[in-house]
Design a protein around this motif. Structure first.
Motif, PDB file in Angstrom:
ATOM      1  N   PRO A   2       0.823  -1.218   0.000  1.00  0.00           N
ATOM      2  CA  PRO A   2       0.000   0.000   0.000  1.00  0.00           C
ATOM      3  C   PRO A   2       0.853   1.262   0.000  1.00  0.00           C
ATOM      4  O   PRO A   2       2.033   1.238   0.370  1.00  0.00           O
ATOM      5  N   GLY A   3       0.247   2.367  -0.404  1.00  0.00           N
ATOM      6  CA  GLY A   3       0.945   3.650  -0.421  1.00  0.00           C
ATOM      7  C   GLY A   3       1.712   3.860  -1.709  1.00  0.00           C
ATOM      8  O   GLY A   3       1.790   2.971  -2.575  1.00  0.00           O
ATOM      9  N   TYR A   4       2.290   5.063  -1.830  1.00  0.00           N
ATOM     10  CA  TYR A   4       2.929   5.469  -3.079  1.00  0.00           C
ATOM     11  C   TYR A   4       4.451   5.553  -2.919  1.00  0.00           C
ATOM     12  O   TYR A   4       5.073   6.570  -3.208  1.00  0.00           O
ATOM     13  N   PHE A   5       5.041   4.471  -2.460  1.00  0.00           N
ATOM     14  CA  PHE A   5       6.467   4.442  -2.183  1.00  0.00           C
ATOM     15  C   PHE A   5       7.256   4.106  -3.451  1.00  0.00           C
ATOM     16  O   PHE A   5       6.787   3.350  -4.310  1.00  0.00           O
ATOM     17  N   TYR A   6       8.475   4.674  -3.533  1.00  0.00           N
ATOM     18  CA  TYR A   6       9.347   4.403  -4.674  1.00  0.00           C
ATOM     19  C   TYR A   6      10.763   4.188  -4.170  1.00  0.00           C
ATOM     20  O   TYR A   6      11.237   4.921  -3.277  1.00  0.00           O
ATOM     21  N   GLU A   7      11.429   3.216  -4.724  1.00  0.00           N
ATOM     22  CA  GLU A   7      12.783   2.895  -4.287  1.00  0.00           C
ATOM     23  C   GLU A   7      13.775   3.995  -4.673  1.00  0.00           C
ATOM     24  O   GLU A   7      13.732   4.505  -5.796  1.00  0.00           O
ATOM     25  N   PRO A   8      14.685   4.373  -3.772  1.00  0.00           N
ATOM     26  CA  PRO A   8      15.774   5.271  -4.161  1.00  0.00           C
ATOM     27  C   PRO A   8      16.535   4.672  -5.344  1.00  0.00           C
ATOM     28  O   PRO A   8      16.850   3.482  -5.347  1.00  0.00           O
ATOM     29  N   THR A   9      16.811   5.516  -6.341  1.00  0.00           N
ATOM     30  CA  THR A   9      17.239   5.021  -7.642  1.00  0.00           C
ATOM     31  C   THR A   9      18.512   5.710  -8.125  1.00  0.00           C
ATOM     32  O   THR A   9      18.639   6.936  -8.028  1.00  0.00           O
ATOM     33  N   LEU A  10      19.432   4.892  -8.658  1.00  0.00           N
ATOM     34  CA  LEU A  10      20.649   5.394  -9.303  1.00  0.00           C
ATOM     35  C   LEU A  10      20.620   4.978 -10.772  1.00  0.00           C
ATOM     36  O   LEU A  10      20.451   3.799 -11.085  1.00  0.00           O
ATOM     37  N   ILE A  11      20.814   5.948 -11.664  1.00  0.00           N
ATOM     38  CA  ILE A  11      20.780   5.699 -13.099  1.00  0.00           C
ATOM     39  C   ILE A  11      22.109   6.135 -13.711  1.00  0.00           C
ATOM     40  O   ILE A  11      22.595   7.247 -13.441  1.00  0.00           O
ATOM     41  N   THR A  12      22.689   5.280 -14.521  1.00  0.00           N
ATOM     42  CA  THR A  12      23.936   5.611 -15.213  1.00  0.00           C
ATOM     43  C   THR A  12      23.742   5.422 -16.718  1.00  0.00           C
ATOM     44  O   THR A  12      22.692   4.962 -17.169  1.00  0.00           O
ATOM     45  N   HIS A  13      24.774   5.786 -17.475  1.00  0.00           N
ATOM     46  CA  HIS A  13      24.789   5.626 -18.943  1.00  0.00           C
ATOM     47  C   HIS A  13      23.624   6.361 -19.607  1.00  0.00           C
ATOM     48  O   HIS A  13      23.126   5.945 -20.647  1.00  0.00           O
ATOM     49  N   ALA A  14      23.181   7.446 -18.997  1.00  0.00           N
ATOM     50  CA  ALA A  14      22.135   8.262 -19.618  1.00  0.00           C
ATOM     51  C   ALA A  14      22.782   9.319 -20.499  1.00  0.00           C
ATOM     52  O   ALA A  14      23.759   9.964 -20.096  1.00  0.00           O
ATOM     53  N   THR A  15      22.261   9.500 -21.688  1.00  0.00           N
ATOM     54  CA  THR A  15      22.771  10.531 -22.590  1.00  0.00           C
ATOM     55  C   THR A  15      22.029  11.841 -22.327  1.00  0.00           C
ATOM     56  O   THR A  15      20.933  11.839 -21.743  1.00  0.00           O
ATOM     57  N   PRO A  16      22.602  12.969 -22.760  1.00  0.00           N
ATOM     58  CA  PRO A  16      21.969  14.263 -22.492  1.00  0.00           C
ATOM     59  C   PRO A  16      20.557  14.401 -23.061  1.00  0.00           C
ATOM     60  O   PRO A  16      19.751  15.166 -22.529  1.00  0.00           O
ATOM     61  N   GLY A  17      20.241  13.659 -24.117  1.00  0.00           N
ATOM     62  CA  GLY A  17      18.916  13.793 -24.726  1.00  0.00           C
ATOM     63  C   GLY A  17      17.843  12.950 -24.087  1.00  0.00           C
ATOM     64  O   GLY A  17      16.658  13.100 -24.413  1.00  0.00           O
ATOM     65  N   MET A  18      18.198  12.055 -23.183  1.00  0.00           N
ATOM     66  CA  MET A  18      17.204  11.179 -22.564  1.00  0.00           C
ATOM     67  C   MET A  18      16.308  11.955 -21.596  1.00  0.00           C
ATOM     68  O   MET A  18      16.708  12.959 -21.015  1.00  0.00           O
ATOM     69  N   ARG A  19      15.116  11.425 -21.404  1.00  0.00           N
ATOM     70  CA  ARG A  19      14.143  12.116 -20.561  1.00  0.00           C
ATOM     71  C   ARG A  19      14.625  12.237 -19.116  1.00  0.00           C
ATOM     72  O   ARG A  19      14.364  13.249 -18.454  1.00  0.00           O
ATOM     73  N   VAL A  20      15.348  11.213 -18.609  1.00  0.00           N
ATOM     74  CA  VAL A  20      15.834  11.306 -17.225  1.00  0.00           C
ATOM     75  C   VAL A  20      16.865  12.413 -17.063  1.00  0.00           C
ATOM     76  O   VAL A  20      17.081  12.915 -15.951  1.00  0.00           O
TER      77      VAL A  20
END
Length: 508
Positions: A388-406
């Motif tokens: 239940p609830g609106y929880f989200y895991e702490p997230t690390l993202i790599t290899h993202a290019t400048p044009g990506m939405r993240v």
């Protein structure tokens, strides 16, 4: 309207107070505050307020509309023009702000819990951050109320004339606040407006309106005159739009998304050319150099992106790291995220609470999934927590290019995009990475080389730059450049938006 719980003993467990507060909120009847009175909304409509920790209903509030905004603005205008407010000396306005600060301080345990329940944030972050900052803002602006002044240029000794200018309150202020820091934003904006001599109509975020309503109660209790503070809850599309469109509102102070800020700016121009202060979105860069204290940097970066579940406009969400320490910092940030305790905000053990709503969490997931499909790599997290609830895991993202939405969009979730830069990169090249964004609210630097730091401070396109975690306790102007908005809040600079200048040329 009466959000009040039985006076609790010192040291009462937050869970017991939480349950008592839930019972009190369930009995609250939907009402708006207009001209010193709590009254049913004109159309009789209502909205449900959910607890983001479990999705259950917390309270039912009024869904005000154009009629309620008209009544509230009319009350604010009467209070500004005809009531006792314009005749009060500045010292009396100051005394009322001090009294409101004292009243909130007495109720701070209840207020922190109410805010935690309403917005989902950890009780620790609110009790140690939002509540004392809000109280401080009231007291700071109480001090400024007696120091608003114009100027008189030097005149020839034998002149019989005089030139000078006055600063006068601008009039009725529309206050539109966000759901990510509702208590603090209401107090900061209202304190500024009242110190300047304005009257206000507050439209709190419909997802987290409860602290604003409690503040309204306390305004009446400390004797702020009728019509000076009015509160109309409701949706942004209806009540918020009506407030922005209203021809008798002279300034709108808004904190929220860039998309809504643009619509407010257009509506302000179409209505009566009302002034606007817009504190909008951000995609703040964090620059970490090899000589930085990596342990301190990792703890601060992760702490900032998780303390409001990433729902903080100035949070550093794009981390650029000198390549020689990239892996080391990544490991430290992952370890810091692993230590984050996730749970309902009212629990004393919680470090990070839920996101505000299912819709906000779904939007964040869609942005992250889109970038993963384009080649980004999730090192940690990247998904909602089950249950239940609106929880989200702490997230690390790599290899993202400048044009990506993240890399380009404000995710507003506990997610960091981490990118290395070459060890030999110049300050201009590093600043170019940081500035590659439509936003310019905040930027952070972690480095010991003072020459690098001073050079980057000049090069970064941001309303504020925080070096090595910052320091001191000065109340500095806050706001952004580019699509992070314009205008500044805090201190004497923040007062200027709520005043008009009148030039006087006095002959004889």
């Amino acid at each position: 309207m009466n959000i009040v719980v039985t006076k609790h003993g010192e040291g009462q467990e937050s869970t017991a107070l939480h349950d008592e507060l839930r019972r009190a909120l369930a009995e609250v009847r939907p009402a708006v505050l207009i001209d010193g009175n709590w009254q049913a909304p004109a159309a009789g409509n209502s909205l449900e307020v959910d607890d983001p920790a479990d999705g259950s209903r917390v309270a039912t509030i009024a869904a005000g509309d154009e009629q309620d905004i008209d009544l509230a603005v009319a009350a604010a205008q009467r209070a500004f023009q005809l009531g006792p407010w314009p005749r009060l000396p500045a010292s009396r306005r100051a005394a009322m702000l001090f009294a409101l600060a004292d009243a909130i301080e007495r109720e701070q345990a209840e207020m922190a819990l109410l805010e935690s329940m309403d917005a989902g944030h950890s009780l620790r972050s609110i009790a140690n951050g939002d509540v004392p900052l809000g109280i401080r803002s009231l007291r700071d602006y109480a001090g400024w109320a007696t120091k608003i002044a114009g100027e008189t240029p030097m005149q020839p000794a034998d002149t019989t004339c005089m030139d000078y200018f006055l600063r006068e309150p601008i009039g009725v202020a529309g206050i539109i606040t966000p759901w990510n820091a509702p208590f603090l934003m209401v107090l900061q904006k209202v304190a500024t407006a009242l110190a300047a001599g304005c009257t206000v109509v507050i439209k709190p975020a419909e997802l987290a309106p409860l602290s604003a309503l409690r503040i309204g109660q306390l305004c009446l209790e400390v004797g702020i005159p009728a019509g000076v503070v009015n509160i109309v809850t409701g949706t942004g599309a209806v009540a918020g739009q009506a407030l922005v469109d209203h021809p008798d509102v002279n300034v709108v102070s808004f904190t929220g998304s860039t998309a809504v800020g643009k619509r407010i700016m257009a509506a302000a121009a179409e209505s009566n050319l009302k002034r606007v202060v817009l504190e909008l979105g951000g995609k703040s860069p964090v620059l970490v150099f090899a000589d930085a204290d990596l342990d301190k940097a990792a703890k601060a970066i992760v702490g900032e992106i998780t303390f409001k579940s990433g729902q903080y406009c100035a949070a550093g969400s794009r981390v650029f790291v000198q390549r020689s320490v990239y892996a080391a910092l990544l490991d430290r940030m992952q370890a810091a995220m692993d230590r984050i305790s996730i749970g309902p905000g009212h629990l004393a053990t919680t470090d990070m609470g839920p996101m505000i709503s299912a819709a906000q969490r779904m939007r964040a997931q869609e942005i992250i999934d889109h970038s993963i499909a384009a080649g980004a790599v999730v090192q940690r997290g990247g998904h909602a927590r089950s249950g239940p609830g609106y929880f989200y895991e702490p997230t690390l993202i790599t290899h993202a290019t400048p044009g990506m939405r993240v890399s380009r969009e404000e995710i507003f979730a506990p997610a960091l995009v981490v990118t290395p830069f070459d060890d030999a990169a110049s300050p201009h090249e590093v600043a170019a990475l940081a500035n590659d964004s439509a936003y310019g609210l905040s930027a952070k630097i972690w480095a010991r080389d003072i020459g690098t730091v001073h050079c980057l401070i000049r090069l970064l396109q941001a309303g504020q730059v925080i070096v090595n975690g910052g320091g001191g306790e000065a109340t500095l102007p806050f706001g952004g450049v580019k699509q992070s908005g314009f205008g500044r809040e805090n201190g004497h600079v923040g007062l200027s938006a709520f005043t008009e200048i009148k030039a006087v040329r006095l002959g004889y």
